[in-house]
Design an enzyme around this catalytic site. Structure first.
Site, short mmCIF file in Angstrom:
data_model
loop_
_atom_site.label_atom_id
_atom_site.label_comp_id
_atom_site.label_asym_id
_atom_site.label_seq_id
_atom_site.Cartn_x
_atom_site.Cartn_y
_atom_site.Cartn_z
N HIS A 18 -14.30 19.26 81.33
CA HIS A 18 -14.23 20.08 82.56
C HIS A 18 -14.57 19.22 83.79
CE1 HIS A 18 -15.53 23.59 79.77
NE2 HIS A 18 -14.29 23.86 80.12
N LYS A 42 -17.19 39.68 76.47
CA LYS A 42 -17.23 38.36 75.82
C LYS A 42 -18.67 37.88 75.82
CE LYS A 42 -14.73 33.95 76.09
NZ LYS A 42 -13.80 33.16 76.90
N ARG A 91 -5.21 20.23 77.21
CA ARG A 91 -5.59 19.26 76.19
C ARG A 91 -4.48 19.08 75.16
NH1 ARG A 91 -10.97 22.56 75.05
NH2 ARG A 91 -9.41 24.10 75.64
N SER A 129 -15.96 23.69 74.67
CA SER A 129 -17.29 24.30 74.72
C SER A 129 -17.69 24.83 73.34
CB SER A 129 -17.32 25.44 75.74
OG SER A 129 -17.08 24.95 77.03
P1 ADP Z 1 -11.77 29.76 79.15
O1 ADP Z 1 -12.90 30.66 78.83
O2 ADP Z 1 -10.87 30.25 80.27
O3 ADP Z 1 -11.01 29.21 77.97
P2 ADP Z 1 -13.06 27.20 79.37
O4 ADP Z 1 -14.40 27.11 79.99
O5 ADP Z 1 -12.98 27.00 77.90
O6 ADP Z 1 -12.48 28.56 79.83
O7 ADP Z 1 -12.04 26.20 80.08
C1 ADP Z 1 -11.70 26.26 81.44
C2 ADP Z 1 -10.54 25.33 81.70
O8 ADP Z 1 -10.90 24.00 81.37
C3 ADP Z 1 -9.28 25.62 80.89
O9 ADP Z 1 -8.14 25.33 81.68
C4 ADP Z 1 -9.36 24.63 79.75
O10 ADP Z 1 -8.09 24.32 79.22
C5 ADP Z 1 -9.96 23.45 80.47
N1 ADP Z 1 -10.64 22.56 79.55
C6 ADP Z 1 -11.53 22.86 78.60
N2 ADP Z 1 -11.94 21.76 77.93
C7 ADP Z 1 -11.28 20.71 78.50
C8 ADP Z 1 -11.23 19.30 78.24
N3 ADP Z 1 -11.95 18.76 77.25
N4 ADP Z 1 -10.43 18.54 79.01
C9 ADP Z 1 -9.69 19.11 79.99
N5 ADP Z 1 -9.67 20.43 80.27
C10 ADP Z 1 -10.45 21.22 79.53
#
Ligand code: ADP
Length: 152
Positions: A18, A42, A91, A129
């Protein structure tokens, strides 16, 4: 006109993947709002206050990066903030399929708002995450997955 992008997500917790997306996007937009979506159905591992504090600490030296929480539809939140862009990270092809549906429906609802995707840096593509939460629960080493500001 100022170019404002919303980076929406759960950030439970924020990871190095992120952080990389936000930092790279910081030079593309005038302002980025990292927006923690609060969804009552959630459940999360970390409190929204805790998640927000970590993200604020990570970006404290970036003048054009802010952190907020929001509820409801992301496009409504974008309109409230005057943001014309939704930033998302990609990803894998699974991410693409998931994002495609959300992005196309958002565009159907609001033609003024574009979703912009950045490809993850290769070294961060396996990080999510949910993997971080699993490693944390089992006492593993998190140093290559999360920034130092996320103190677990
Ligand atoms: P959500 O609950 O919407 O899935 P996340 O917190 O998991 O939210 O992710 C928010 C954004 O960050 C999404 O666009 C996700 O694809 C992106 N993201 C998550 N992990 C990575 C990573 N390792 N590299 C790049 N982008 C990521």
């Amino acid at each position: 006109m100022s170019k404002i992008a919303i980076f929406p997500g759960s950030f439970d917790p924020i990871t190095l993947g992120h952080v990389s997306i936000v930092k790279r996007a910081a030079s593309l937009f005038d302002k980025i709002i990292v927006a923690i979506g609060v969804n009552s159905t959630k459940s999360s591992m970390f409190s929204v206050e805790q998640r927000k504090e970590w993200i604020e600490n990570i970006f404290k030296d970036y003048e054009n990066i802010e952190v907020e929480t929001y509820t409801g539809l992301t496009i409504n939140y974008c309109k409230k903030k005057g943001a014309k862009y939704i930033l998302r990270g990609l990803r894998t092809s699974a991410d693409f399929e998931f994002e495609r549906g959300i992005g196309q429906v958002n565009f159907m609802m609001e033609k003024e708002i574009e979703t912009v995707f950045l490809l993850t840096e290769a070294k961060y593509s396996p990080i999510s995450s949910s993997i971080v939460r699993d490693v944390y629960k089992n006492g593993g080493d998190l140093s290559k997955l999360i920034p130092a500001e996320v103190i677990l």
